[in-house]
Design an enzyme around this catalytic site. Structure first.
Site, mmCIF file in Angstrom:
data_model
loop_
_atom_site.group_PDB
_atom_site.id
_atom_site.type_symbol
_atom_site.label_atom_id
_atom_site.label_comp_id
_atom_site.label_asym_id
_atom_site.label_seq_id
_atom_site.Cartn_x
_atom_site.Cartn_y
_atom_site.Cartn_z
ATOM 1 N N GLY A 1 26.413 -13.421 68.878
ATOM 2 C CA GLY A 1 27.734 -13.003 68.413
ATOM 3 C C GLY A 1 27.928 -11.518 68.623
ATOM 4 O O GLY A 1 27.701 -10.730 67.709
ATOM 5 N N GLY B 1 28.000 -7.581 65.048
ATOM 6 C CA GLY B 1 26.804 -7.943 65.822
ATOM 7 C C GLY B 1 26.319 -6.787 66.679
ATOM 8 O O GLY B 1 25.117 -6.489 66.726
ATOM 9 N N ASN C 1 30.788 -14.490 57.493
ATOM 10 C CA ASN C 1 31.671 -14.633 56.337
ATOM 11 C C ASN C 1 31.809 -16.110 55.977
ATOM 12 O O ASN C 1 31.705 -16.982 56.847
ATOM 13 C CB ASN C 1 33.079 -14.099 56.674
ATOM 14 C CG ASN C 1 33.131 -12.575 56.724
ATOM 15 O OD1 ASN C 1 32.290 -11.904 56.124
ATOM 16 N ND2 ASN C 1 34.114 -12.041 57.411
ATOM 17 N N ALA D 1 32.799 -2.553 60.689
ATOM 18 C CA ALA D 1 32.816 -2.091 62.086
ATOM 19 C C ALA D 1 34.003 -2.751 62.765
ATOM 20 O O ALA D 1 34.362 -3.880 62.431
ATOM 21 C CB ALA D 1 31.529 -2.492 62.809
ATOM 22 N N ARG E 1 36.413 -2.997 66.708
ATOM 23 C CA ARG E 1 36.430 -2.764 68.150
ATOM 24 C C ARG E 1 37.726 -2.042 68.496
ATOM 25 O O ARG E 1 38.808 -2.487 68.136
ATOM 26 C CB ARG E 1 36.402 -4.114 68.867
ATOM 27 C CG ARG E 1 36.319 -4.034 70.362
ATOM 28 C CD ARG E 1 36.364 -5.434 70.929
ATOM 29 N NE ARG E 1 35.155 -6.181 70.625
ATOM 30 C CZ ARG E 1 34.123 -6.296 71.474
ATOM 31 N NH1 ARG E 1 34.169 -5.747 72.653
ATOM 32 N NH2 ARG E 1 33.058 -6.974 71.133
ATOM 33 N N LYS F 1 30.365 -11.890 47.890
ATOM 34 C CA LYS F 1 30.882 -11.531 49.221
ATOM 35 C C LYS F 1 32.118 -12.359 49.550
ATOM 36 O O LYS F 1 33.085 -11.861 50.144
ATOM 37 C CB LYS F 1 29.791 -11.737 50.284
ATOM 38 C CG LYS F 1 30.254 -11.562 51.734
ATOM 39 C CD LYS F 1 30.579 -10.126 52.105
ATOM 40 C CE LYS F 1 31.388 -9.947 53.374
ATOM 41 N NZ LYS F 1 30.779 -10.259 54.619
#
Ligand code: KPL
Length: 293
Positions: free
Chosen positions: A12, A17, A99, A124, A126, A177
């Site tokens: 991933g 990842g 998740n 994080a 992209r 979470k």
């Protein structure tokens, strides 16, 4: 397959990842498993993570190398397919950092190999660049909690400087979470804001309503936090990942399927089973359900 298995592999190559891969690659051999050969070639050619250009040791999922431990960082919907790839790598164990509440699915799909779910609150995202290349922006240190059977993985992650440890009560950590994802992801995706915007009005009220509605259901499922502590946990993550774009926002912006069903959809089913109203979750689900899922 190389003679020596990789100590760790990551299936991933999304923002989380690759952030983990970059951190681990500073101290270890890390294999990154991509969907196909062209995606693997792009990862070998170079991806910027933070300030550093990484040439990942990437492999196509059709030819995965042997690895001692495999981390799953794929979307919830791709869990079983990723476990099939992971099993072919003959690992000691497969640790999901996805998740959603996926522990039972991961265990079943990885058997007879050890499978299990940990959690991470690492942020994080992209960032698309003008020339089409991507850059990963780490946006919040976060922590990684793993079930006790995965103590060696926690040690590898910790030796790379990540905040990783065994959580004696990992079921609690998973519920907490899930609460964090239920309260942050749909709001950031619906209003197209970074996590930090949720700390102040008007979005703060929506987040508080989501926590308020989710808490009785998750408490009945075994969440040991009281309502104030649950709210505090959510806003701690909002603060720690303030600059982040949540994974659901990134999916909506990229036109990719979101985890709405694995997160809010699964919660609504549970709330119904508990006879608990969840109007704010329903409203966000209705608003986001036209996005690809
Ligand atoms: O898990 C996340 C996600 O975006 O999916 C958090 C921890 C909320 C970080 O954004």
């Amino acid at each position: 397959m190389p003679a020596t298995p990789y100590p760790i592999a990551i299936i991933g190559p999304g923002a989380v990842g690759l952030t983990l891969a970059a951190r681990l690659a500073a101290t270890l051999r890390v294999a990154v498993i991509a969907r196909d050969a062209s995606r693997a070639a792009a990862l070998r050619a170079g991806v910027q993570v933070g300030a550093v250009l990484w040439h990942f040791d990437a492999h196509a999922a059709t030819h995965p190398p042997a690895a001692q431990w495999v981390l799953l960082c794929v979307k919830a919907a791709n869990t079983e397919a990723a476990c099939d790839i992971a099993r072919a790598m003959q690992p000691q164990g497969v640790l999901s950092l996805q998740n959603g509440l996926l522990d039972a699915r991961v265990r079943a799909a990885c058997a007879p190999v050890l499978g299990g779910q940990g959690i991470t609150t690492l942020g994080a995202y992209r960032e698309p660049l003008v020339n089409g290349a991507a850059r990963i922006v780490p946006a919040g240190e976060g922590e990684i909690l793993v079930p006790s059977e995965f103590a060696p993985v926690a040690a590898l992650l910790a030796s790379a400087g990540l905040h990783a440890r065994v959580a004696p009560d990992i079921a609690q950590a998973r519920l907490a979470k899930w609460l964090v994802n239920l309260a942050i992801n749909p709001v950031t995706a619906a209003f197209r804001v970074r996590n930090g915007e949720l700390a102040s009005p008007p979005l703060r009220e929506i987040v508080e309503a989501l926590v308020h509605e989710a808490w009785p259901v998750l408490a009945a499922e075994g969440l040991a936090l009281d309502l104030d502590a649950a709210r505090e946990r959510v806003f701690q993550v909002v603060q720690a990942t303030a600059a982040n774009r949540s994974s659901m926002l990134q999916d909506v912006l990229a036109g990719r399927p979101t985890e709405l069903d694995a997160l809010t959809g699964a919660f609504l089913a549970l709330a119904r089973a508990h006879g608990q109203a969840a109007p704010t979750h329903e409203a966000l689900y209705a608003r986001l359900e036209s996005s690809p899922r």
